[in-house]
Design a protein around this motif. Structure first.
Motif, PDB file in Angstrom:
ATOM      1  N   ALA A 260      -0.161  -7.277  12.704  1.00 55.80           N
ATOM      2  CA  ALA A 260       0.633  -8.015  11.717  1.00 55.80           C
ATOM      3  C   ALA A 260       0.327  -7.548  10.303  1.00 55.80           C
ATOM      4  CB  ALA A 260       0.377  -9.514  11.861  1.00 55.80           C
ATOM      5  N   MET A 261      -0.933  -7.320  10.005  1.00 57.68           N
ATOM      6  CA  MET A 261      -1.318  -6.848   8.672  1.00 57.68           C
ATOM      7  C   MET A 261      -0.769  -5.447   8.410  1.00 57.68           C
ATOM      8  SD  MET A 261      -2.834  -9.354   7.250  1.00 57.68           S
ATOM      9  CE  MET A 261      -3.681  -8.649   5.858  1.00 57.68           C
ATOM     10  N   ALA A 262      -0.761  -4.590   9.417  1.00 59.74           N
ATOM     11  CA  ALA A 262      -0.205  -3.243   9.264  1.00 59.74           C
ATOM     12  C   ALA A 262       1.293  -3.310   8.978  1.00 59.74           C
ATOM     13  CB  ALA A 262      -0.480  -2.412  10.516  1.00 59.74           C
ATOM     14  N   ILE A 263       1.991  -4.195   9.672  1.00 61.61           N
ATOM     15  CA  ILE A 263       3.422  -4.374   9.429  1.00 61.61           C
ATOM     16  C   ILE A 263       3.660  -4.893   8.021  1.00 61.61           C
ATOM     17  CG2 ILE A 263       5.457  -5.719  10.101  1.00 61.61           C
ATOM     18  CD1 ILE A 263       4.390  -5.523  13.018  1.00 61.61           C
ATOM     19  N   LEU A 264       2.872  -5.891   7.613  1.00 61.14           N
ATOM     20  CA  LEU A 264       2.996  -6.438   6.267  1.00 61.14           C
ATOM     21  C   LEU A 264       2.794  -5.356   5.210  1.00 61.14           C
ATOM     22  CD1 LEU A 264       3.317  -8.877   4.348  1.00 61.14           C
ATOM     23  CD2 LEU A 264       0.838  -9.209   4.554  1.00 61.14           C
ATOM     24  N   ARG A 265       1.767  -4.562   5.368  1.00 63.59           N
ATOM     25  CA  ARG A 265       1.479  -3.489   4.408  1.00 63.59           C
ATOM     26  C   ARG A 265       2.625  -2.492   4.348  1.00 63.59           C
ATOM     27  NH1 ARG A 265      -4.367  -0.722   3.815  1.00 63.59           N
ATOM     28  NH2 ARG A 265      -4.026   0.126   1.737  1.00 63.59           N
ATOM     29  N   ASN A 266       3.203  -2.186   5.493  1.00 64.89           N
ATOM     30  CA  ASN A 266       4.327  -1.260   5.540  1.00 64.89           C
ATOM     31  C   ASN A 266       5.551  -1.840   4.828  1.00 64.89           C
ATOM     32  OD1 ASN A 266       5.647   1.160   6.439  1.00 64.89           O
ATOM     33  ND2 ASN A 266       6.634  -0.061   8.019  1.00 64.89           N
ATOM     34  N   ILE A 267       5.770  -3.131   4.964  1.00 63.83           N
ATOM     35  CA  ILE A 267       6.924  -3.782   4.339  1.00 63.83           C
ATOM     36  C   ILE A 267       6.773  -3.883   2.828  1.00 63.83           C
ATOM     37  CG2 ILE A 267       8.169  -5.980   4.118  1.00 63.83           C
ATOM     38  CD1 ILE A 267       7.600  -6.402   7.144  1.00 63.83           C
ATOM     39  N   VAL A 268       5.610  -4.324   2.348  1.00 65.36           N
ATOM     40  CA  VAL A 268       5.458  -4.628   0.918  1.00 65.36           C
ATOM     41  C   VAL A 268       4.868  -3.490   0.102  1.00 65.36           C
ATOM     42  CG1 VAL A 268       5.284  -7.101   1.375  1.00 65.36           C
ATOM     43  CG2 VAL A 268       3.187  -5.736   1.162  1.00 65.36           C
ATOM     44  N   GLY A 269       4.272  -2.507   0.735  1.00 64.95           N
ATOM     45  CA  GLY A 269       3.658  -1.398   0.003  1.00 64.95           C
ATOM     46  C   GLY A 269       2.212  -1.686  -0.352  1.00 64.95           C
ATOM     47  N   ASP A 270       1.499  -0.637  -0.716  1.00 61.93           N
ATOM     48  CA  ASP A 270       0.061  -0.730  -0.947  1.00 61.93           C
ATOM     49  C   ASP A 270      -0.331  -1.663  -2.089  1.00 61.93           C
ATOM     50  OD1 ASP A 270      -0.542   0.942   1.166  1.00 61.93           O
ATOM     51  OD2 ASP A 270      -0.660   2.745  -0.072  1.00 61.93           O
ATOM     52  N   GLU A 271       0.331  -1.563  -3.226  1.00 63.96           N
ATOM     53  CA  GLU A 271      -0.054  -2.376  -4.382  1.00 63.96           C
ATOM     54  C   GLU A 271       0.158  -3.865  -4.130  1.00 63.96           C
ATOM     55  OE1 GLU A 271      -1.766  -1.399  -7.095  1.00 63.96           O
ATOM     56  OE2 GLU A 271      -1.861   0.493  -5.987  1.00 63.96           O
ATOM     57  N   THR A 272       1.315  -4.219  -3.604  1.00 63.78           N
ATOM     58  CA  THR A 272       1.598  -5.626  -3.316  1.00 63.78           C
ATOM     59  C   THR A 272       0.680  -6.124  -2.209  1.00 63.78           C
ATOM     60  OG1 THR A 272       3.891  -5.341  -3.992  1.00 63.78           O
ATOM     61  CG2 THR A 272       3.392  -7.264  -2.634  1.00 63.78           C
ATOM     62  N   TYR A 273       0.414  -5.287  -1.230  1.00 61.58           N
ATOM     63  CA  TYR A 273      -0.501  -5.651  -0.146  1.00 61.58           C
ATOM     64  C   TYR A 273      -1.883  -5.985  -0.712  1.00 61.58           C
ATOM     65  CZ  TYR A 273      -3.278  -5.197   4.121  1.00 61.58           C
ATOM     66  OH  TYR A 273      -4.141  -5.424   5.168  1.00 61.58           O
ATOM     67  N   LYS A 274      -2.382  -5.156  -1.624  1.00 64.00           N
ATOM     68  CA  LYS A 274      -3.688  -5.414  -2.241  1.00 64.00           C
ATOM     69  C   LYS A 274      -3.679  -6.735  -3.006  1.00 64.00           C
ATOM     70  CE  LYS A 274      -4.874  -0.544  -2.679  1.00 64.00           C
ATOM     71  NZ  LYS A 274      -5.047   0.582  -3.615  1.00 64.00           N
ATOM     72  N   GLU A 275      -2.595  -7.024  -3.698  1.00 64.99           N
ATOM     73  CA  GLU A 275      -2.477  -8.282  -4.441  1.00 64.99           C
ATOM     74  C   GLU A 275      -2.467  -9.480  -3.485  1.00 64.99           C
ATOM     75  OE1 GLU A 275      -2.279 -10.815  -7.675  1.00 64.99           O
ATOM     76  OE2 GLU A 275      -2.671  -8.662  -7.664  1.00 64.99           O
ATOM     77  N   ILE A 276      -1.756  -9.351  -2.389  1.00 67.39           N
ATOM     78  CA  ILE A 276      -1.735 -10.421  -1.388  1.00 67.39           C
ATOM     79  C   ILE A 276      -3.140 -10.670  -0.861  1.00 67.39           C
ATOM     80  CG2 ILE A 276      -0.952 -11.018   0.946  1.00 67.39           C
ATOM     81  CD1 ILE A 276       1.699  -9.539   0.233  1.00 67.39           C
TER      82      ILE A 276
END
Length: 82
Positions: free
Chosen positions: A6-22
């Motif tokens: 799920a985290m890999a999918i999320l990172r793929n959807i939102v991109g690295d920068e937004t993923y780090k912020e999340i």
């Protein structure tokens, strides 16, 4: 689905920068993502469900299907007085 996938999918959807912020903002928390993201809140969904019911156009079973809820949950929402 396991959380790593799920985290890999999320990172793929939102991109690295937004993923780090999340991760910075929400890391360590458990978050549930509803499968039906049409409703922004339960209150909004429940309001619409009640309107549909009281319009007389829908039976309980039809509302359960429309809102992806169990029949008992639909009854509880309709009976809930605010």
């Amino acid at each position: 689905m396991d959380s790593k996938k799920a985290m890999a999918i999320l990172r793929n959807i939102v991109g690295d920068e937004t993923y780090k912020e999340i991760i910075q903002q929400l890391g360590g928390n458990t978050i549930y993502f509803p499968s039906d993201a049409e409703w922004s809140s339960k209150d909004e969904r429940n309001y619409e469900l009640k309107n549909d019911y009281y319009s007389g156009k829908y039976e309980i079973t039809q509302l359960a299907v429309k809102y992806n809820l169990s029949i008992s949950t639909v009854y509880k929402i309709i009976q809930h007085v605010e």
